[in-house]
Motif scaffolding. Sequence first.
Motif, PDB file in Angstrom:
ATOM      1  N   SER A 183       0.815  -1.363   0.052  1.00  0.00           N
ATOM      2  CA  SER A 183      -0.031  -0.041  -0.168  1.00  0.00           C
ATOM      3  C   SER A 183       1.025   1.248   0.024  1.00  0.00           C
ATOM      4  O   SER A 183       0.568   2.413  -0.669  1.00  0.00           O
ATOM      5  N   PHE A 184       1.998   1.186   0.662  1.00  0.00           N
ATOM      6  CA  PHE A 184       2.962   2.392   0.647  1.00  0.00           C
ATOM      7  C   PHE A 184       3.434   2.539  -0.771  1.00  0.00           C
ATOM      8  O   PHE A 184       3.511   3.722  -1.095  1.00  0.00           O
ATOM      9  N   LYS A 225       1.227   3.979  -3.202  1.00  0.00           N
ATOM     10  CA  LYS A 225       1.063   5.568  -2.655  1.00  0.00           C
ATOM     11  C   LYS A 225       2.110   6.427  -3.266  1.00  0.00           C
ATOM     12  O   LYS A 225       2.032   7.394  -3.840  1.00  0.00           O
ATOM     13  N   GLU A 248      -1.958   5.491   9.624  1.00  0.00           N
ATOM     14  CA  GLU A 248      -3.171   5.526   9.207  1.00  0.00           C
ATOM     15  C   GLU A 248      -3.374   4.269   8.816  1.00  0.00           C
ATOM     16  O   GLU A 248      -4.698   3.949   8.887  1.00  0.00           O
ATOM     17  N   THR A 249      -2.539   3.225   8.282  1.00  0.00           N
ATOM     18  CA  THR A 249      -2.913   2.043   7.983  1.00  0.00           C
ATOM     19  C   THR A 249      -3.324   1.203   9.091  1.00  0.00           C
ATOM     20  O   THR A 249      -4.367   0.334   9.065  1.00  0.00           O
ATOM     21  N   ASP A 257       3.760   8.414   8.780  1.00  0.00           N
ATOM     22  CA  ASP A 257       2.326   8.847   8.511  1.00  0.00           C
ATOM     23  C   ASP A 257       1.725   7.565   7.916  1.00  0.00           C
ATOM     24  O   ASP A 257       0.309   7.350   8.521  1.00  0.00           O
ATOM     25  N   HIS A 258       2.064   6.745   7.123  1.00  0.00           N
ATOM     26  CA  HIS A 258       1.309   5.725   6.558  1.00  0.00           C
ATOM     27  C   HIS A 258       1.098   4.560   7.694  1.00  0.00           C
ATOM     28  O   HIS A 258      -0.087   4.073   7.498  1.00  0.00           O
ATOM     29  N   CYS A 259       2.196   4.264   8.285  1.00  0.00           N
ATOM     30  CA  CYS A 259       1.820   3.071   9.313  1.00  0.00           C
ATOM     31  C   CYS A 259       0.750   3.494  10.209  1.00  0.00           C
ATOM     32  O   CYS A 259       0.113   2.941  10.670  1.00  0.00           O
TER      33      CYS A 259
END
Length: 319
Positions: free
Chosen positions: A117-118, A121, A296-297, A292-294
């Motif tokens: 997913s990272f 993006k 959010e996910t 930030d992605h961690c």
Amino acid sequence: MPLRFTLRQLEYFVAVGEAGSIALAAEKVNVTAPSMSSAISQLEAGFGLQLFTRRHAQGSTLTPAGERFMEQARAVLAAAEQLNDLANIMTNAVRGSLRVGALRTFVQLMVPSLRRSFEDKYPHVDFTQIELDQAQIFNELGSSRIDIALTYNLALPGDIRFEPLAILAPYVMLAVDHPLALRSFIIPEDLLDEPMVLLDLPHSADYFLSFFRHLNRRPRVAERTSEINVQRALITNGYGFGITNMHTVSGISLDGRELKFVPLQSNVQPLKLGIVLSRTAHISRTIQAFIDHCHETVDTKQMPGVMLHKPLSSRLRSH
């Protein structure tokens, strides 16, 4: 005065110094061994220094001059990375390399989906994942061989910063036909006379054994393994119980046998899953994007295949 080196030569030099072998370093950075050897030779010729002692059977060992050169080479590469980060900030882009360590006990359960997913993006990030135990994670962060890692809050050194992502409550893993498998919960006293299959990794093993410390008795450790899939296969085949903080949605081991997870009630604090990085590390735009992605996910979507508990609302941020 013209430069006597290129950043690529420094990257190859550092890779060989860390791997101790041109062949291993070439495989790691995906170049041919002759290309890497040539780059090292050009670097040595440009500075008039012998950086490595080369022995066919023992690989390449840094000379005293090479060890000092390594320190400065890492500093130059770090400064170059900050230039990349400045460009990313000015162009509002997330790109460059990202080296992510992950605790080997859960890497297969969540890291590939998180990475996918990272990268979807941020397609211009060169993402590398490295599976490590807890001690190796701290060592690799301290030597700047990884940028960031995903692990538990176990035995954290003072120079390591931890950002919590989720709470991981403990479970007892059992074969479905084990007498305790039908319980709604289990307490440590119930397990004292049962054989234990211990996941024997640095710091992790101490944590799993800590559930019995207040009883002044150790559990009967019948089997030890450093591989989580081996542990689960031993359990499903009747060799004992195990303790885990990763409750997978699928209760099937790799040999096709079913595994049962029963909550373990104890005064021992549950583990926290989180992000770790060096307190002195430069937080690039790419690293911050991954942090930030961690959050959010893991907070909102959970991770496929893993049952996480109530997310932690407090978050740290770089300044």
